[in-house]
Write an enzyme that holds these catalytic residues in place. Structure first.
Site, PDB file in Angstrom:
ATOM      1  CB  ILE A  12      -0.951   0.002   1.230  1.00 31.48           C
ATOM      2  CG1 ILE A  12      -1.890  -1.235   1.195  1.00 31.48           C
ATOM      3  CG2 ILE A  12      -1.765   1.293   1.292  1.00 31.48           C
ATOM      4  CD1 ILE A  12      -2.796  -1.344  -0.004  1.00 31.48           C
ATOM      5  CB  SER A 139     -10.064  -3.449   4.844  1.00 33.76           C
ATOM      6  OG  SER A 139     -11.373  -3.879   4.518  1.00 33.76           O
ATOM      7  CB  CYS A 140      -8.888  -3.807  -0.174  1.00 37.88           C
ATOM      8  SG  CYS A 140      -8.593  -5.403   0.598  1.00 37.88           S
ATOM      9  N   GLY A 196     -18.891  -6.624   7.556  1.00 35.47           N
ATOM     10  CA  GLY A 196     -20.186  -5.952   7.765  1.00 35.47           C
ATOM     11  C   GLY A 196     -20.067  -4.880   8.838  1.00 35.47           C
ATOM     12  CG  HIS A 221     -10.523  -9.396  -1.915  1.00 34.44           C
ATOM     13  ND1 HIS A 221      -9.978 -10.427  -1.194  1.00 34.44           N
ATOM     14  CD2 HIS A 221      -9.820  -8.289  -1.537  1.00 34.44           C
ATOM     15  CE1 HIS A 221      -9.003  -9.967  -0.407  1.00 34.44           C
ATOM     16  NE2 HIS A 221      -8.875  -8.675  -0.614  1.00 34.44           N
TER      17      HIS A 221
HETATM   18  P1  NAD Z   1       3.073  -4.953   3.399  1.00 36.25           P
HETATM   19  O1  NAD Z   1       3.578  -6.011   4.301  1.00 36.25           O
HETATM   20  O2  NAD Z   1       3.001  -5.192   1.934  1.00 36.25           O
HETATM   21  O3  NAD Z   1       3.908  -3.607   3.607  1.00 36.25           O
HETATM   22  C1  NAD Z   1       4.207  -3.107   4.872  1.00 36.25           C
HETATM   23  C2  NAD Z   1       5.568  -2.432   4.830  1.00 36.25           C
HETATM   24  O4  NAD Z   1       5.874  -1.890   6.106  1.00 36.25           O
HETATM   25  C3  NAD Z   1       6.702  -3.412   4.475  1.00 36.25           C
HETATM   26  O5  NAD Z   1       7.571  -2.768   3.565  1.00 36.25           O
HETATM   27  C4  NAD Z   1       7.390  -3.648   5.823  1.00 36.25           C
HETATM   28  O6  NAD Z   1       8.762  -3.938   5.666  1.00 36.25           O
HETATM   29  C5  NAD Z   1       7.187  -2.296   6.467  1.00 36.25           C
HETATM   30  N1  NAD Z   1       7.278  -2.330   7.930  1.00 36.25           N
HETATM   31  C6  NAD Z   1       7.145  -3.372   8.775  1.00 36.25           C
HETATM   32  N2  NAD Z   1       7.289  -2.966  10.046  1.00 36.25           N
HETATM   33  C7  NAD Z   1       7.516  -1.634  10.005  1.00 36.25           C
HETATM   34  C8  NAD Z   1       7.758  -0.641  10.981  1.00 36.25           C
HETATM   35  N3  NAD Z   1       7.778  -0.932  12.285  1.00 36.25           N
HETATM   36  N4  NAD Z   1       7.957   0.638  10.569  1.00 36.25           N
HETATM   37  C9  NAD Z   1       7.942   0.965   9.247  1.00 36.25           C
HETATM   38  N5  NAD Z   1       7.711   0.054   8.278  1.00 36.25           N
HETATM   39  C10 NAD Z   1       7.498  -1.218   8.655  1.00 36.25           C
HETATM   40  O7  NAD Z   1       1.641  -4.560   3.971  1.00 36.25           O
HETATM   41  P2  NAD Z   1       0.437  -3.920   3.167  1.00 36.25           P
HETATM   42  O8  NAD Z   1      -0.283  -4.998   2.443  1.00 36.25           O
HETATM   43  O9  NAD Z   1       0.913  -2.729   2.420  1.00 36.25           O
HETATM   44  O10 NAD Z   1      -0.519  -3.489   4.341  1.00 36.25           O
HETATM   45  C11 NAD Z   1      -0.363  -2.260   5.034  1.00 36.25           C
HETATM   46  C12 NAD Z   1      -1.685  -1.899   5.683  1.00 36.25           C
HETATM   47  O11 NAD Z   1      -2.646  -1.717   4.646  1.00 36.25           O
HETATM   48  C13 NAD Z   1      -2.272  -2.969   6.615  1.00 36.25           C
HETATM   49  O12 NAD Z   1      -3.011  -2.333   7.620  1.00 36.25           O
HETATM   50  C14 NAD Z   1      -3.225  -3.729   5.706  1.00 36.25           C
HETATM   51  O13 NAD Z   1      -4.243  -4.385   6.393  1.00 36.25           O
HETATM   52  C15 NAD Z   1      -3.767  -2.577   4.858  1.00 36.25           C
HETATM   53  N6  NAD Z   1      -4.306  -2.965   3.557  1.00 36.25           N
HETATM   54  C16 NAD Z   1      -3.667  -3.882   2.777  1.00 36.25           C
HETATM   55  C17 NAD Z   1      -4.226  -4.222   1.564  1.00 36.25           C
HETATM   56  C18 NAD Z   1      -3.610  -5.238   0.665  1.00 36.25           C
HETATM   57  O14 NAD Z   1      -4.334  -5.832  -0.127  1.00 36.25           O
HETATM   58  N7  NAD Z   1      -2.330  -5.481   0.701  1.00 36.25           N
HETATM   59  C19 NAD Z   1      -5.401  -3.605   1.130  1.00 36.25           C
HETATM   60  C20 NAD Z   1      -5.983  -2.629   1.915  1.00 36.25           C
HETATM   61  C21 NAD Z   1      -5.440  -2.319   3.150  1.00 36.25           C
END
Ligand code: NAD
Length: 340
Positions: A12, A139-140, A196, A221
């Site tokens: 993200i 979330s997504c 929900g 999804h």
């Molecule tokens: P990800 O694991 O792809 O990326 C997270 C990044 O943060 C990684 O680069 C990781 O190395 C880094 N990281 C880990 N610990 C850290 C710290 N203490 N400080 C700084 N950086 C740190 O995760 P993501 O999929 O991008 O998800 C991030 C958020 O977005 C989550 O809350 C997730 O639920 C939400 N989200 C994800 C998606 C998806 O489909 N991937 C969709 C919507 C929302």
């Protein structure tokens, strides 16, 4: 010009950074990584200042000969707002630092709703977010549900109730360590799933029940939707509504888009960066009103649908515009999103 710091440069975070850099009224102050990975190299190539999450990890970047400009605390001092894109629950651990530094912060859907003053969806509750210090972009899946259900609720005087099955992708495409490999997993096994209640953080009065399963795919999804309408509408009315709503696109199996794989191919065909599709794709043929029940099937590109919401959330919290439609139009123009 608002300066945006991005803490967590993964799935993200890197997309939010690119989207911020494309807007006329905000800039990337820098991005935070924990390790000197290929994504960190890409951040430097993209001219985003690179910061480590703490002093200890900063040393790892120095040893890897990567230009690191400081720590998260240094980035906070340079930023007007932080978008926290760290993995779920780490945002909660980061919040005390944001509070002590007096900086605004946006969290993502992996955090619990009570991390922020308000949960956010651009079309659903932009106004509630104006001037707030802490917000959470849902979330997504919840974003996808809010986009189409919100449009129906606003256009047709309300929804009596809605019942939804979510068929969720196993991992993101870049995550080879997660499954399932050969199974269908009720996840969660309890009903309702968290989706929900999460929609209720945006639309508190909506009667919504969701159940969810995870399947072995990385491509999107999919939601099968049943919506009981309060007022009469025809199939044609719903098609017209979705056609005219930002961030929803209609796709057609009759034109060869019969699966999530073909939606992703379509996103690549139309030249979207990383093959992303920020919009919610609804199959036109699936839309059917029977009596007062509306049926449709939609697909959610998990890695990118929340990206425009993060941009609008920055505008609302920083008071760049009081008007949701204006922010949505500005974001979509900069990202090259067009209506059907
Ligand atoms: P990800 O694991 O792809 O990326 C997270 C990044 O943060 C990684 O680069 C990781 O190395 C880094 N990281 C880990 N610990 C850290 C710290 N203490 N400080 C700084 N950086 C740190 O995760 P993501 O999929 O991008 O998800 C991030 C958020 O977005 C989550 O809350 C997730 O639920 C939400 N989200 C994800 C998606 C998806 O489909 N991937 C969709 C919507 C929302």
């Amino acid at each position: 010009m608002i300066l945006v710091g991005i803490n967590g440069y993964g799935t993200i975070g890197k997309r939010v950074a690119d989207a911020v850099s494309m807007q006329p009224d905000m800039n990337v102050a820098g991005v935070v990584k924990t390790r000197p990975t290929h994504e960190a190299k890409h951040a430097i190539k993209s001219n985003y200042g690179l910061y480590a999450n703490n002093r200890e990890n900063m040393q790892k970047f120095i040893e890897a000969d990567m230009a690191v400009l400081g720590t998260l605390e240094d980035l906070i001092d340079k930023s007007d707002i932080i978008v926290d894109c760290t993995p779920g629950k780490i945002g909660a651990a980061n919040k005390p630092l944001y509070v002590s530094k007096g900086i605004k912060a946006i969290f993502q859907g992996g955090e619990k709703p009570d991390i922020a003053e308000v949960s956010f969806n651009s079309q659903g509750n932009y106004k509630e977010c104006i001037g707030k210090d802490y917000a959470r972009v849902v979330s997504c899946n919840t974003t996808g549900l809010c986009r189409t259900l919100g449009a129906i609720e606003q256009a047709f005087g309300g929804i009596r109730k809605t019942r939804i099955t979510l068929i969720r992708r196993g991992p993101d495409p870049g995550n080879s360590s997660k499954g399932p490999v050969n199974a269908i997993v009720p996840n969660p096994v309890t009903v309702p799933s968290h989706h929900g209640p999460d929609v209720n953080t945006i639309f508190p009065d909506m009667d919504i029940m969701t159940s969810a399963v995870v399947v072995p795919t990385t491509l999107m999804h999919l939601h099968t939707m049943i919506v009981e309408l309060k007022n009469p509408a025809t199939t044609g009315d719903i098609i017209k509504l979705f056609k005219n709503t930002p961030r929803i696109i209609l796709v057609r199996a009759s034109e060869g888009i019969a699966s999530t794989a073909e939606i992703m191919e379509h996103a690549r065909d139309i030249g979207r960066k990383r093959g992303d599709l920020n919009e919610i794709a609804v199959w036109e043929e699936s839309i059917n009103v029977v009596g007062n029940e509306l049926f449709y099937i939609q697909a959610i590109h998990q890695e990118s649908d929340v990206v425009p919401e993060n941009i609008d959330c920055i505008r609302a919290m920083c008071g760049l515009t009081q008007n949701a439609s204006e922010s949505i139009a500005m974001t979509d123009k900069a990202l090259g999103l067009t209506m059907n």
